[in-house]
Write a protein that holds these residues in place. Structure first.
Motif, PDB file in Angstrom:
ATOM      1  N   ILE A 132       0.860  -1.098  -0.181  1.00  0.00           N
ATOM      2  CA  ILE A 132       0.192  -0.049  -0.055  1.00  0.00           C
ATOM      3  C   ILE A 132       0.997   0.991   0.098  1.00  0.00           C
ATOM      4  CG2 ILE A 132      -1.673   1.325   1.273  1.00  0.00           C
ATOM      5  CD1 ILE A 132      -2.825  -1.378   2.188  1.00  0.00           C
ATOM      6  N   TRP A 133       2.080   1.269   0.729  1.00  0.00           N
ATOM      7  CA  TRP A 133       2.854   2.449   0.910  1.00  0.00           C
ATOM      8  C   TRP A 133       3.457   2.572  -0.780  1.00  0.00           C
ATOM      9  CZ3 TRP A 133       7.932   3.194  -0.007  1.00  0.00           C
ATOM     10  CH2 TRP A 133       8.562   4.525   0.236  1.00  0.00           C
ATOM     11  N   PHE A 137       2.626   6.317  -1.794  1.00  0.00           N
ATOM     12  CA  PHE A 137       3.512   7.347  -1.676  1.00  0.00           C
ATOM     13  C   PHE A 137       3.969   7.957  -3.105  1.00  0.00           C
ATOM     14  CE2 PHE A 137       8.099   8.566  -2.427  1.00  0.00           C
ATOM     15  CZ  PHE A 137       8.178   9.707  -1.258  1.00  0.00           C
ATOM     16  N   PRO A 138       4.254   7.622  -4.108  1.00  0.00           N
ATOM     17  CA  PRO A 138       4.528   8.169  -5.294  1.00  0.00           C
ATOM     18  C   PRO A 138       3.120   9.064  -5.681  1.00  0.00           C
ATOM     19  CG  PRO A 138       4.411   6.059  -5.936  1.00  0.00           C
ATOM     20  CD  PRO A 138       4.366   6.219  -4.416  1.00  0.00           C
ATOM     21  N   LEU A 139       2.011   8.408  -5.627  1.00  0.00           N
ATOM     22  CA  LEU A 139       0.660   9.162  -5.885  1.00  0.00           C
ATOM     23  C   LEU A 139       0.425  10.295  -4.883  1.00  0.00           C
ATOM     24  CD1 LEU A 139      -1.522   8.263  -8.007  1.00  0.00           C
ATOM     25  CD2 LEU A 139      -2.810   7.372  -5.970  1.00  0.00           C
ATOM     26  N   SER A 140       0.752  10.190  -3.560  1.00  0.00           N
ATOM     27  CA  SER A 140       0.402  11.218  -2.699  1.00  0.00           C
ATOM     28  C   SER A 140       1.497  12.396  -2.996  1.00  0.00           C
ATOM     29  CB  SER A 140       0.674  10.680  -1.276  1.00  0.00           C
ATOM     30  OG  SER A 140       0.580  11.802  -0.441  1.00  0.00           O
ATOM     31  N   LEU A 141       2.786  11.857  -3.262  1.00  0.00           N
ATOM     32  CA  LEU A 141       3.628  12.942  -3.708  1.00  0.00           C
ATOM     33  C   LEU A 141       3.405  13.843  -4.859  1.00  0.00           C
ATOM     34  CD1 LEU A 141       6.600  14.367  -2.777  1.00  0.00           C
ATOM     35  CD2 LEU A 141       7.781  12.492  -4.317  1.00  0.00           C
ATOM     36  N   SER A 142       3.077  13.207  -5.866  1.00  0.00           N
ATOM     37  CA  SER A 142       2.657  13.935  -7.210  1.00  0.00           C
ATOM     38  C   SER A 142       1.377  14.837  -6.840  1.00  0.00           C
ATOM     39  CB  SER A 142       2.201  12.881  -8.235  1.00  0.00           C
ATOM     40  OG  SER A 142       3.329  12.056  -8.529  1.00  0.00           O
ATOM     41  N   ALA A 143       0.476  14.507  -5.955  1.00  0.00           N
ATOM     42  CA  ALA A 143      -0.715  14.974  -5.834  1.00  0.00           C
ATOM     43  C   ALA A 143      -0.465  16.396  -4.971  1.00  0.00           C
ATOM     44  CB  ALA A 143      -1.917  14.202  -5.178  1.00  0.00           C
ATOM     45  N   THR A 144       0.437  16.142  -4.048  1.00  0.00           N
ATOM     46  CA  THR A 144       0.904  17.348  -3.242  1.00  0.00           C
ATOM     47  C   THR A 144       1.701  18.440  -3.924  1.00  0.00           C
ATOM     48  OG1 THR A 144       0.899  15.700  -1.285  1.00  0.00           O
ATOM     49  CG2 THR A 144       2.173  18.026  -1.103  1.00  0.00           C
TER      50      THR A 144
END
Length: 197
Positions: A132-133, A137-144
Motif C-alpha cells: 500500500i505504501w 507514496f508516489p501518488l500522494s507526492l505527485s498530488a501534493t
C-alpha cells in the motif's frame, strides 16, 4: 471496553447449471436472495451469467460483518435453499473479500463446503502495508506537488479534501490492482517471475 470495527464481507460463488434450466436457476437465486434479505446485516446480492447460453453463473452476496454472514450461512433457511437445488446446480468455486485486504486475497479454486466455506489466506500484514505504501507514496507526492503549485492559495483542508477525493478512486481502481498483480509473487512468498530479454 475495546470495540471491534465491523468489516463487510462479500462472498462470490461460481455455480454451473444446464443452460436449458436457466429460468429455474434465476428463480432459485431469487428465492435465496429473498431468504437472505430477512437476516440482519444483509447488504445485498446479485448474479450474472458468464455469457448467453453459458452453464456458468456467478453470484455475490454481502453482509455487514463475519458474524452476520455466519448466521446466514449456518441458518436452516440457507441449508434448505441449497438442498432444494441438488441435482440441478453444481457449486464450483467460492471467494471471500473483506475490506482492503480483498485486493491481496488470492483467487481460490476448490469445492465449496456448504456449511463453512474456507476463506483464502492473505499475505502477512507487513507485506500488505509495504505494498500500500509503495502505491500511496508516489501518488500522494505527485498530488501534493500539483495541488501546492496550482492551488497554493486554496486553504489546506480544502486541498486535502480535493486530494483524497481524487486519490481514493485512483488507488482503489487503478493503482492497487496493478501493484498487487505485479507483486503477487512477493506477497505470497513465491519466486520472482523470470522476465524475457
Amino acid at each position: 471496553m475495546s470495540m471491534t470495527l465491523a468489516v463487510p464481507v462479500t462472498v462470490a460463488i461460481a455455480r454451473r447449471v444446464d443452460p436449458a434450466r436457466s429460468s429455474e436457476m434465476v428463480a432459485w437465486m431469487r428465492a435465496g436472495t429473498a431468504l437472505a434479505e430477512a437476516f440482519p446485516g444483509f447488504l445485498g446480492a446479485g448474479w450474472v451469467q458468464s455469457g448467453p447460453g453459458s452453464p456458468e453463473w456467478h453470484m455475490l452476496y454481502r453482509f455487514a460483518d463475519a458474524e452476520t454472514l455466519r448466521r446466514w450461512e449456518e441458518s436452516p433457511q440457507r441449508h434448505w435453499w441449497l438442498s432444494s437445488a441438488q441435482g440441478i446446480v453444481e457449486h464450483t468455486r467460492v471467494e471471500r473479500r473483506t475490506g482492503i485486504e480483498g485486493w491481496f486475497d488470492p483467487p481460490s479454486e476448490h469445492s465449496v463446503d456448504l456449511v463453512a466455506p474456507v476463506a483464502p489466506t492473505s499475505p502477512p500484514r507487513w507485506k500488505q502495508a509495504v505494498t500500500i505504501w509503495l502505491a500511496f507514496f508516489p501518488l500522494s507526492l505527485s498530488a501534493t506537488l500539483l495541488t501546492s503549485h496550482f492551488l497554493g492559495a486554496v486553504p489546506l483542508a480544502a486541498r486535502v479534501l480535493l486530494m483524497t477525493l481524487c486519490l481514493t478512486p485512483l488507488m482503489t481502481y487503478l493503482v492497487l490492482p496493478r501493484i498487487t498483480r505485479a507483486l503477487h509473487w512477493w506477497l505470497h512468498g513465491q519466486r520472482a517471475p523470470r522476465r524475457g530479454l
